[in-house]
Write a protein that holds these residues in place. Sequence first.
Motif, PDB file in Angstrom:
ATOM      1  N   LEU A   1     -45.166   6.403  -4.945  1.00 60.86           N
ATOM      2  CA  LEU A   1     -45.100   5.173  -5.732  1.00 60.86           C
ATOM      3  C   LEU A   1     -44.020   4.193  -5.286  1.00 60.86           C
ATOM      4  N   VAL A   2     -42.973   4.667  -4.646  1.00 62.68           N
ATOM      5  CA  VAL A   2     -41.864   3.785  -4.274  1.00 62.68           C
ATOM      6  C   VAL A   2     -42.111   3.106  -2.929  1.00 62.68           C
ATOM      7  N   MET A   3     -42.659   3.834  -1.988  1.00 64.03           N
ATOM      8  CA  MET A   3     -42.847   3.255  -0.648  1.00 64.03           C
ATOM      9  C   MET A   3     -43.717   1.994  -0.656  1.00 64.03           C
ATOM     10  N   PRO A   4     -44.836   1.967  -1.391  1.00 59.23           N
ATOM     11  CA  PRO A   4     -45.604   0.712  -1.424  1.00 59.23           C
ATOM     12  C   PRO A   4     -44.814  -0.465  -1.998  1.00 59.23           C
ATOM     13  N   VAL A   5     -43.899  -0.199  -2.934  1.00 57.82           N
ATOM     14  CA  VAL A   5     -43.096  -1.276  -3.502  1.00 57.82           C
ATOM     15  C   VAL A   5     -42.135  -1.823  -2.455  1.00 57.82           C
ATOM     16  N   PHE A   6     -41.519  -0.923  -1.671  1.00 57.56           N
ATOM     17  CA  PHE A   6     -40.649  -1.394  -0.597  1.00 57.56           C
ATOM     18  C   PHE A   6     -41.436  -2.225   0.420  1.00 57.56           C
ATOM     19  N   VAL A   7     -42.623  -1.778   0.766  1.00 57.39           N
ATOM     20  CA  VAL A   7     -43.458  -2.537   1.710  1.00 57.39           C
ATOM     21  C   VAL A   7     -43.813  -3.899   1.120  1.00 57.39           C
ATOM     22  N   LEU A   8     -44.168  -3.916  -0.157  1.00 57.32           N
ATOM     23  CA  LEU A   8     -44.523  -5.182  -0.818  1.00 57.32           C
ATOM     24  C   LEU A   8     -43.333  -6.127  -0.886  1.00 57.32           C
ATOM     25  N   LEU A   9     -42.162  -5.617  -1.274  1.00 56.24           N
ATOM     26  CA  LEU A   9     -40.973  -6.466  -1.344  1.00 56.24           C
ATOM     27  C   LEU A   9     -40.605  -7.027   0.024  1.00 56.24           C
ATOM     28  N   TYR A  10     -40.675  -6.183   1.047  1.00 57.30           N
ATOM     29  CA  TYR A  10     -40.348  -6.640   2.403  1.00 57.30           C
ATOM     30  C   TYR A  10     -41.358  -7.692   2.868  1.00 57.30           C
ATOM     31  N   ALA A  11     -42.635  -7.465   2.563  1.00 52.76           N
ATOM     32  CA  ALA A  11     -43.669  -8.427   2.968  1.00 52.76           C
ATOM     33  C   ALA A  11     -43.495  -9.761   2.245  1.00 52.76           C
ATOM     34  N   VAL A  12     -43.156  -9.720   0.965  1.00 53.56           N
ATOM     35  CA  VAL A  12     -42.922 -10.967   0.220  1.00 53.56           C
ATOM     36  C   VAL A  12     -41.742 -11.719   0.819  1.00 53.56           C
TER      37      VAL A  12
ATOM     38  N   GLY B   1     -40.653 -11.515   3.914  1.00 50.86           N
ATOM     39  CA  GLY B   1     -41.075 -12.034   5.214  1.00 50.86           C
ATOM     40  C   GLY B   1     -41.963 -13.265   5.088  1.00 50.86           C
ATOM     41  N   LEU B   2     -42.875 -13.238   4.133  1.00 51.14           N
ATOM     42  CA  LEU B   2     -43.746 -14.404   3.924  1.00 51.14           C
ATOM     43  C   LEU B   2     -42.964 -15.615   3.428  1.00 51.14           C
ATOM     44  N   CYS B   3     -41.987 -15.377   2.558  1.00 50.50           N
ATOM     45  CA  CYS B   3     -41.151 -16.495   2.086  1.00 50.50           C
ATOM     46  C   CYS B   3     -40.346 -17.086   3.234  1.00 50.50           C
ATOM     47  N   GLU B   4     -39.789 -16.238   4.082  1.00 45.57           N
ATOM     48  CA  GLU B   4     -39.053 -16.756   5.246  1.00 45.57           C
ATOM     49  C   GLU B   4     -39.969 -17.549   6.160  1.00 45.57           C
ATOM     50  N   TRP B   5     -41.173 -17.035   6.391  1.00 50.04           N
ATOM     51  CA  TRP B   5     -42.127 -17.723   7.259  1.00 50.04           C
ATOM     52  C   TRP B   5     -42.499 -19.077   6.669  1.00 50.04           C
ATOM     53  N   ALA B   6     -42.742 -19.110   5.339  1.00 50.30           N
ATOM     54  CA  ALA B   6     -43.124 -20.372   4.696  1.00 50.30           C
ATOM     55  C   ALA B   6     -41.977 -21.375   4.736  1.00 50.30           C
ATOM     56  N   LEU B   7     -40.757 -20.910   4.518  1.00 46.03           N
ATOM     57  CA  LEU B   7     -39.613 -21.820   4.588  1.00 46.03           C
ATOM     58  C   LEU B   7     -39.403 -22.349   6.001  1.00 46.03           C
ATOM     59  N   ALA B   8     -39.549 -21.499   7.002  1.00 45.29           N
ATOM     60  CA  ALA B   8     -39.393 -21.943   8.382  1.00 45.29           C
ATOM     61  C   ALA B   8     -40.492 -22.936   8.752  1.00 45.29           C
ATOM     62  N   ARG B   9     -41.688 -22.693   8.264  1.00 42.74           N
ATOM     63  CA  ARG B   9     -42.797 -23.607   8.563  1.00 42.74           C
ATOM     64  C   ARG B   9     -42.608 -24.940   7.845  1.00 42.74           C
ATOM     65  N   ARG B  10     -42.080 -24.867   6.623  1.00 40.78           N
ATOM     66  CA  ARG B  10     -41.874 -26.101   5.852  1.00 40.78           C
ATOM     67  C   ARG B  10     -40.790 -26.969   6.479  1.00 40.78           C
ATOM     68  N   ARG B  11     -39.726 -26.310   6.963  1.00 40.15           N
ATOM     69  CA  ARG B  11     -38.660 -27.063   7.618  1.00 40.15           C
ATOM     70  C   ARG B  11     -39.175 -27.717   8.887  1.00 40.15           C
TER      71      ARG B  11
END
Length: 114
Positions: free
Chosen positions: A69-80, A82-92
């Motif tokens: 149950l914990v490992m999928p949460v870590f994967v989800l948090l890391y993916a979120v 990463g996606l936020c960083e990607w979106a911010l870099a793309r927006r800039r």
Amino acid sequence: MSRLGLLLCAPYAVFILACVGIVSLGAGDDASQLVFLQLPIAGQLVVVQALGLGRAIAFLSWPDAYGLLVMPVFVLLYAVGGLCEWALARRRGPAPAHSAPDPGRLSAGSARPR
């Protein structure tokens, strides 16, 4: 590597370590130890129960339940993160480029266009 993803995972990891540490120190009675073991995976347990899979995990040990149950949460948090960083870099976007003056517009003797 996503720094924001790691930043999102870190508080959850510290929370898990604190709860398991309290239980391993033997603080409190059995009921409070059970609560501390359930706290880090309470959200996941609610989702599992809502999906009707409560009986499937009822026979898991605590280490197995945490692994499942914990490992999928870590994967989800890391993916979120990463996606936020990607979106911010793309927006800039890239810095605007300054174009060089057109050499055809300059006169032979001066640096300013006429």
